[in-house]
Design a protein around this motif. Structure first.
Motif, PDB file in Angstrom:
ATOM      1  N   THR A 195      -7.821  -2.797  -7.090  1.00 54.43           N
ATOM      2  CA  THR A 195      -8.339  -3.345  -5.834  1.00 54.43           C
ATOM      3  C   THR A 195      -7.410  -3.034  -4.675  1.00 54.43           C
ATOM      4  O   THR A 195      -7.860  -2.678  -3.575  1.00 54.43           O
ATOM      5  CB  THR A 195      -8.531  -4.867  -5.962  1.00 54.43           C
ATOM      6  OG1 THR A 195      -9.394  -5.141  -7.063  1.00 54.43           O
ATOM      7  CG2 THR A 195      -9.132  -5.439  -4.692  1.00 54.43           C
ATOM      8  N   VAL A 196      -6.111  -3.135  -4.905  1.00 57.33           N
ATOM      9  CA  VAL A 196      -5.137  -2.825  -3.858  1.00 57.33           C
ATOM     10  C   VAL A 196      -5.236  -1.354  -3.465  1.00 57.33           C
ATOM     11  O   VAL A 196      -5.230  -0.996  -2.284  1.00 57.33           O
ATOM     12  CB  VAL A 196      -3.711  -3.152  -4.333  1.00 57.33           C
ATOM     13  CG1 VAL A 196      -2.673  -2.689  -3.311  1.00 57.33           C
ATOM     14  CG2 VAL A 196      -3.573  -4.643  -4.587  1.00 57.33           C
ATOM     15  N   LEU A 197      -5.370  -0.490  -4.470  1.00 53.48           N
ATOM     16  CA  LEU A 197      -5.446   0.945  -4.206  1.00 53.48           C
ATOM     17  C   LEU A 197      -6.749   1.306  -3.501  1.00 53.48           C
ATOM     18  O   LEU A 197      -6.772   2.180  -2.622  1.00 53.48           O
ATOM     19  CB  LEU A 197      -5.317   1.715  -5.516  1.00 53.48           C
ATOM     20  CG  LEU A 197      -4.005   1.481  -6.283  1.00 53.48           C
ATOM     21  CD1 LEU A 197      -4.014   2.231  -7.604  1.00 53.48           C
ATOM     22  CD2 LEU A 197      -2.809   1.894  -5.441  1.00 53.48           C
ATOM     23  N   GLU A 198      -7.830   0.639  -3.862  1.00 50.70           N
ATOM     24  CA  GLU A 198      -9.099   0.881  -3.183  1.00 50.70           C
ATOM     25  C   GLU A 198      -8.991   0.525  -1.703  1.00 50.70           C
ATOM     26  O   GLU A 198      -9.533   1.226  -0.841  1.00 50.70           O
ATOM     27  CB  GLU A 198     -10.213   0.071  -3.846  1.00 50.70           C
ATOM     28  CG  GLU A 198     -10.645   0.612  -5.207  1.00 50.70           C
ATOM     29  CD  GLU A 198     -11.678  -0.271  -5.886  1.00 50.70           C
ATOM     30  OE1 GLU A 198     -11.912  -1.406  -5.385  1.00 50.70           O
ATOM     31  OE2 GLU A 198     -12.256   0.151  -6.902  1.00 50.70           O
ATOM     32  N   ALA A 220      -8.769   2.485   3.790  1.00 43.86           N
ATOM     33  CA  ALA A 220      -8.125   2.520   5.099  1.00 43.86           C
ATOM     34  C   ALA A 220      -7.812   3.948   5.526  1.00 43.86           C
ATOM     35  O   ALA A 220      -7.999   4.317   6.696  1.00 43.86           O
ATOM     36  CB  ALA A 220      -6.845   1.685   5.067  1.00 43.86           C
ATOM     37  N   ILE A 221      -7.355   4.760   4.578  1.00 47.81           N
ATOM     38  CA  ILE A 221      -7.067   6.169   4.883  1.00 47.81           C
ATOM     39  C   ILE A 221      -8.356   6.907   5.240  1.00 47.81           C
ATOM     40  O   ILE A 221      -8.397   7.719   6.180  1.00 47.81           O
ATOM     41  CB  ILE A 221      -6.382   6.845   3.675  1.00 47.81           C
ATOM     42  CG1 ILE A 221      -4.967   6.287   3.478  1.00 47.81           C
ATOM     43  CG2 ILE A 221      -6.330   8.360   3.858  1.00 47.81           C
ATOM     44  CD1 ILE A 221      -4.009   6.578   4.605  1.00 47.81           C
ATOM     45  N   ALA A 222      -9.435   6.627   4.506  1.00 41.86           N
ATOM     46  CA  ALA A 222     -10.702   7.341   4.706  1.00 41.86           C
ATOM     47  C   ALA A 222     -11.305   7.078   6.083  1.00 41.86           C
ATOM     48  O   ALA A 222     -11.910   7.984   6.681  1.00 41.86           O
ATOM     49  CB  ALA A 222     -11.691   6.945   3.614  1.00 41.86           C
ATOM     50  N   ALA A 241       0.631  -2.419   0.598  1.00 45.26           N
ATOM     51  CA  ALA A 241      -0.403  -1.839  -0.263  1.00 45.26           C
ATOM     52  C   ALA A 241      -0.361  -0.314  -0.200  1.00 45.26           C
ATOM     53  O   ALA A 241      -0.492   0.377  -1.223  1.00 45.26           O
ATOM     54  CB  ALA A 241      -1.782  -2.349   0.147  1.00 45.26           C
ATOM     55  N   MET A 242      -0.147   0.230   1.006  1.00 49.36           N
ATOM     56  CA  MET A 242      -0.086   1.682   1.171  1.00 49.36           C
ATOM     57  C   MET A 242       1.171   2.247   0.503  1.00 49.36           C
ATOM     58  O   MET A 242       1.130   3.322  -0.104  1.00 49.36           O
ATOM     59  CB  MET A 242      -0.093   2.017   2.658  1.00 49.36           C
ATOM     60  CG  MET A 242      -0.482   3.444   2.969  1.00 49.36           C
ATOM     61  SD  MET A 242      -2.239   3.778   2.680  1.00 49.36           S
ATOM     62  CE  MET A 242      -2.999   2.836   3.998  1.00 49.36           C
ATOM     63  N   LEU A 243       2.278   1.531   0.599  1.00 51.26           N
ATOM     64  CA  LEU A 243       3.502   1.962  -0.076  1.00 51.26           C
ATOM     65  C   LEU A 243       3.300   1.980  -1.590  1.00 51.26           C
ATOM     66  O   LEU A 243       3.772   2.896  -2.277  1.00 51.26           O
ATOM     67  CB  LEU A 243       4.660   1.037   0.292  1.00 51.26           C
ATOM     68  CG  LEU A 243       5.280   1.250   1.676  1.00 51.26           C
ATOM     69  CD1 LEU A 243       6.142   0.060   2.069  1.00 51.26           C
ATOM     70  CD2 LEU A 243       6.104   2.533   1.712  1.00 51.26           C
ATOM     71  N   MET A 244       2.608   0.984  -2.123  1.00 48.96           N
ATOM     72  CA  MET A 244       2.328   0.963  -3.559  1.00 48.96           C
ATOM     73  C   MET A 244       1.435   2.128  -3.959  1.00 48.96           C
ATOM     74  O   MET A 244       1.623   2.742  -5.012  1.00 48.96           O
ATOM     75  CB  MET A 244       1.672  -0.361  -3.950  1.00 48.96           C
ATOM     76  CG  MET A 244       2.626  -1.520  -4.036  1.00 48.96           C
ATOM     77  SD  MET A 244       1.835  -2.944  -4.814  1.00 48.96           S
ATOM     78  CE  MET A 244       3.263  -4.029  -5.000  1.00 48.96           C
ATOM     79  N   ALA A 245       0.451   2.438  -3.125  1.00 50.81           N
ATOM     80  CA  ALA A 245      -0.425   3.576  -3.413  1.00 50.81           C
ATOM     81  C   ALA A 245       0.379   4.874  -3.458  1.00 50.81           C
ATOM     82  O   ALA A 245       0.177   5.723  -4.337  1.00 50.81           O
ATOM     83  CB  ALA A 245      -1.520   3.663  -2.355  1.00 50.81           C
ATOM     84  N   ALA A 304      -3.627  12.032  -6.753  1.00 51.09           N
ATOM     85  CA  ALA A 304      -2.224  12.463  -6.688  1.00 51.09           C
ATOM     86  C   ALA A 304      -1.912  13.249  -5.425  1.00 51.09           C
ATOM     87  O   ALA A 304      -0.753  13.304  -4.994  1.00 51.09           O
ATOM     88  CB  ALA A 304      -1.888  13.307  -7.926  1.00 51.09           C
ATOM     89  N   ASN A 305      -2.927  13.861  -4.821  1.00 54.15           N
ATOM     90  CA  ASN A 305      -2.695  14.658  -3.619  1.00 54.15           C
ATOM     91  C   ASN A 305      -3.006  13.913  -2.330  1.00 54.15           C
ATOM     92  O   ASN A 305      -2.945  14.497  -1.241  1.00 54.15           O
ATOM     93  CB  ASN A 305      -3.530  15.950  -3.686  1.00 54.15           C
ATOM     94  CG  ASN A 305      -3.075  16.866  -4.814  1.00 54.15           C
ATOM     95  OD1 ASN A 305      -1.874  17.007  -5.062  1.00 54.15           O
ATOM     96  ND2 ASN A 305      -4.027  17.474  -5.504  1.00 54.15           N
ATOM     97  N   ASN A 306      -3.356  12.648  -2.441  1.00 56.41           N
ATOM     98  CA  ASN A 306      -3.639  11.863  -1.234  1.00 56.41           C
ATOM     99  C   ASN A 306      -2.380  11.727  -0.378  1.00 56.41           C
ATOM    100  O   ASN A 306      -1.280  11.529  -0.894  1.00 56.41           O
ATOM    101  CB  ASN A 306      -4.135  10.463  -1.608  1.00 56.41           C
ATOM    102  CG  ASN A 306      -5.558  10.472  -2.136  1.00 56.41           C
ATOM    103  OD1 ASN A 306      -6.144  11.526  -2.329  1.00 56.41           O
ATOM    104  ND2 ASN A 306      -6.107   9.289  -2.379  1.00 56.41           N
TER     105      ASN A 306
END
Length: 365
Positions: free
Chosen positions: A26-29, A34-36, A60-64, A75-77
């Motif tokens: 959920t955190v990664l989603e 947000a990036i999208a 959350a973004m740092l964890m991603a 992996a390439n995000n």
């Protein structure tokens, strides 16, 4: 995966698989969404009139970014670019007071207690994540922003924080949710700082003492205004405001975390390599530190009463918490009774209560 979890800082890097205990889908989603939708040219993680709120997505973004190698399809995000831009905006472009306090608003210099939960934890986590190469200035800046905010917002007459200072309007009231935001942000920075390889350096030992004391003074003082049913008024010291379940849950969460604080202040990972640029065995003269403010047993009892109150106000059919402040209008009660922010406070309260329970059980064995 949080700073209160068993691994702390840094967290595990492998979050793949639905049965993985470190699964944070959920955190990664949230980070990926947000990036999208992030507009081209944006320097924050999402567009907002607040400086602090976009930064609140930063952890959350740092964890991603930290875990993306364990997710082949992501992996390439590019998380790193937006993170750098967000940090740069907060530190270098956002409005500031003459003494360096970062504004919570983009259009003017205005300080809100909310900021302490939204931005300093992101700055601290950004600086602490890649141990042993801890960015000392960033971690200390997270503390220093809280110090500056406290200088403007702390009301020594009641031991609580005012809500808003400076700008084209102010709010000198002791908004309960704002006090919860401030205390909860202090604890996240405190635990993050403690779990790094620089946490034992003199200036950081002193900073940790301040953060613990400042959070404790809020908690000890706000519960003296608790009502018989366990709740807090929307403005803690103003009985003419409504009974608010949201801030009651948030302050209960902070209290349970404080009550179990020794289990979170465990220092850096056992296998951490000490940054060679730091003194290996610094001398810390604890006699120069301010006296430690103890968490009152009455505050812990108050948190349990508050939890009982919150649980009674949860709708057992749909899970919504009743009698909550409107997240978009802080002086008013939410008309629909449905606040996602209040729901998150309930989850924080329950997680903190479980952490406290585990701590107490461990102490008794």
């Amino acid at each position: 995966m949080s700073v209160y979890g068993p691994t702390g800082v840094p967290p595990a890097r492998d979050v793949g698989g639905t049965d993985n205990p470190n699964n944070i889908t959920t955190v990664l989603e949230l980070a990926n969404y947000a990036i999208a939708i992030r507009p081209i040219g944006s320097v924050t993680l999402f567009q907002d009139s607040s400086v602090g709120d976009p930064a609140s997505l930063g952890v959350a973004m740092l964890m991603a970014n930290w875990t993306k190698a364990s997710r082949p399809d992501e992996a390439n995000n590019d998380y790193d670019g937006p993170l750098r831009q967000q940090l740069g905006y907060v530190l270098n472009s956002a409005p500031k007071t003459p003494d360096g306090a970062i504004s919570h608003r983009t259009e003017q210099v205005q300080l809100w207690s909310d900021f302490v939960y939204m931005t300093p934890p992101f700055i601290a986590y950004y600086g602490a994540l890649y141990q042993p190469y801890v960015h000392q200035w960033l971690v200390y800046t997270s503390y220093d922003q809280i110090r500056l905010y406290r200088n403007y917002l702390f009301d020594s007459t009641v031991g609580l924080w005012k809500h808003i200072a400076l700008g084209n309007f102010t709010d000198d009231g002791h908004w309960s949710t704002g006090n919860g935001w401030a205390a909860a942000g202090m604890l996240r920075v405190l635990v993050t700082m403690n779990q790094t390889t620089l946490g034992y350096q003199p200036q950081f030992v002193a900073a940790q003492r301040d953060l613990q004391n400042w959070a404790t003074e809020i908690v000890n003082n706000i519960w003296t205004h608790q009502q018989a049913d366990g709740s807090l008024f929307n403005y803690a010291t103003d009985p003419n405001t409504f009974s608010d379940s949201a801030s009651t849950a948030l302050l209960a969460a902070v209290t349970f975390r404080l009550a179990a604080l020794p289990s979170y202040l465990r220092g850096p990972p056992a296998n951490a390599t000490v940054d060679p640029t730091l003194p290996a065995n610094p001398t810390v003269d604890t006699s120069t530190l301010p006296a430690l403010i103890e968490l009152s047993p009455a505050s812990v009892r108050a948190a349990h009463l508050a939890r009982d109150c919150v649980r009674q106000r949860l709708n057992t059919t749909d899970g919504w918490l009743a009698q909550v402040v409107d997240p978009y209008s802080f002086a008013n009660q939410q008309a629909s009774g449905q606040s996602p922010e209040a729901e998150s406070f309930v989850l924080m309260m329950e997680a903190a209560w479980r952490g406290w329970k585990d701590f107490v059980l461990a102490q008794s064995t």
